[in-house]
Write a protein that holds these residues in place. Sequence first.
Motif, PDB file in Angstrom:
ATOM      1  N   ASN A 151      29.968 -22.500  41.971  1.00 50.88           N
ATOM      2  CA  ASN A 151      29.899 -23.409  42.349  1.00 50.88           C
ATOM      3  C   ASN A 151      29.228 -23.178  43.797  1.00 50.88           C
ATOM      4  OD1 ASN A 151      29.451 -26.292  43.124  1.00 50.88           O
ATOM      5  ND2 ASN A 151      32.023 -25.712  44.543  1.00 50.88           N
ATOM      6  N   ARG A 152      29.494 -22.395  45.065  1.00 47.93           N
ATOM      7  CA  ARG A 152      28.713 -22.114  46.010  1.00 47.93           C
ATOM      8  C   ARG A 152      27.295 -21.034  46.145  1.00 47.93           C
ATOM      9  NH1 ARG A 152      31.443 -18.033  48.102  1.00 47.93           N
ATOM     10  NH2 ARG A 152      33.976 -19.692  47.592  1.00 47.93           N
ATOM     11  N   ALA A 153      27.090 -20.891  45.240  1.00 51.88           N
ATOM     12  CA  ALA A 153      25.685 -19.932  44.688  1.00 51.88           C
ATOM     13  C   ALA A 153      25.156 -21.323  44.590  1.00 51.88           C
ATOM     14  CB  ALA A 153      25.494 -19.035  43.930  1.00 51.88           C
ATOM     15  N   HIS A 154      25.014 -21.785  43.509  1.00 55.80           N
ATOM     16  CA  HIS A 154      24.737 -23.564  43.119  1.00 55.80           C
ATOM     17  C   HIS A 154      23.951 -23.991  44.076  1.00 55.80           C
ATOM     18  CE1 HIS A 154      23.582 -27.470  40.850  1.00 55.80           C
ATOM     19  NE2 HIS A 154      23.324 -26.318  39.945  1.00 55.80           N
ATOM     20  N   SER A 155      25.115 -24.425  44.936  1.00 60.66           N
ATOM     21  CA  SER A 155      24.498 -25.602  46.063  1.00 60.66           C
ATOM     22  C   SER A 155      23.823 -24.889  46.933  1.00 60.66           C
ATOM     23  CB  SER A 155      26.304 -25.771  47.200  1.00 60.66           C
ATOM     24  OG  SER A 155      27.068 -26.287  46.091  1.00 60.66           O
ATOM     25  N   GLU A 156      24.212 -23.386  47.032  1.00 63.41           N
ATOM     26  CA  GLU A 156      22.744 -22.819  48.734  1.00 63.41           C
ATOM     27  C   GLU A 156      21.651 -22.492  47.645  1.00 63.41           C
ATOM     28  OE1 GLU A 156      24.397 -18.759  49.122  1.00 63.41           O
ATOM     29  OE2 GLU A 156      26.012 -20.371  50.424  1.00 63.41           O
TER      30      GLU A 156
ATOM     31  N   GLU B 160      35.008 -21.616  41.569  1.00 67.65           N
ATOM     32  CA  GLU B 160      34.362 -21.306  43.506  1.00 67.65           C
ATOM     33  C   GLU B 160      32.791 -20.590  44.195  1.00 67.65           C
ATOM     34  OE1 GLU B 160      33.933 -23.293  46.201  1.00 67.65           O
ATOM     35  OE2 GLU B 160      34.583 -23.752  45.024  1.00 67.65           O
ATOM     36  N   ARG B 161      32.527 -19.288  43.309  1.00 62.77           N
ATOM     37  CA  ARG B 161      32.130 -18.783  43.931  1.00 62.77           C
ATOM     38  C   ARG B 161      29.987 -19.317  43.143  1.00 62.77           C
ATOM     39  NH1 ARG B 161      35.585 -14.809  43.365  1.00 62.77           N
ATOM     40  NH2 ARG B 161      34.771 -13.989  41.530  1.00 62.77           N
TER      41      ARG B 161
ATOM     42  N   LYS C  95      36.992 -26.169  41.174  1.00 63.58           N
ATOM     43  CA  LYS C  95      37.087 -25.562  42.680  1.00 63.58           C
ATOM     44  C   LYS C  95      38.783 -25.021  42.879  1.00 63.58           C
ATOM     45  CE  LYS C  95      34.100 -28.648  42.877  1.00 63.58           C
ATOM     46  NZ  LYS C  95      33.054 -29.531  43.978  1.00 63.58           N
TER      47      LYS C  95
ATOM     48  N   ARG D 249      19.520 -21.304  39.545  1.00 58.18           N
ATOM     49  CA  ARG D 249      19.972 -23.001  39.479  1.00 58.18           C
ATOM     50  C   ARG D 249      20.502 -23.156  37.672  1.00 58.18           C
ATOM     51  NH1 ARG D 249      17.159 -28.102  42.207  1.00 58.18           N
ATOM     52  NH2 ARG D 249      16.965 -27.770  40.103  1.00 58.18           N
TER      53      ARG D 249
ATOM     54  N   GLN E  91      23.416 -31.032  42.168  1.00 63.00           N
ATOM     55  CA  GLN E  91      25.090 -31.347  42.812  1.00 63.00           C
ATOM     56  C   GLN E  91      25.865 -31.347  41.341  1.00 63.00           C
ATOM     57  OE1 GLN E  91      25.531 -33.824  46.195  1.00 63.00           O
ATOM     58  NE2 GLN E  91      24.163 -32.312  48.006  1.00 63.00           N
TER      59      GLN E  91
END
Length: 84
Positions: A33-38, A30-31, A23, A65, A7
């Motif tokens: 970040n979202r892809a990384h989190s998923e 933000e895109r 963010k 990742r 994270q």
Amino acid sequence: MTHLSKQLHNEFPHDQATLRKLKSENPHFERLNRAHSEIDARIYHAEIGVEPLSQVLLEDLKKQRLALLDEISALVRNSRQPVD
């Protein structure tokens, strides 16, 4: 194998203000970040046995990742707030 979270707040512990700014102000960040989190969540679920994945797919997710983290790192580095 123990999953080590990738994270962003763990990856960039000294850049919390920069992460918050990116963010809120940078839709591309933000895109990413979202892809990384998923992807990180899928890797975590695979490693704890919740979502079985082939070793090939797991390695591919880890490479994705890492590529996202490289791009995120460049954005963080270029957006750091100057230290007074």
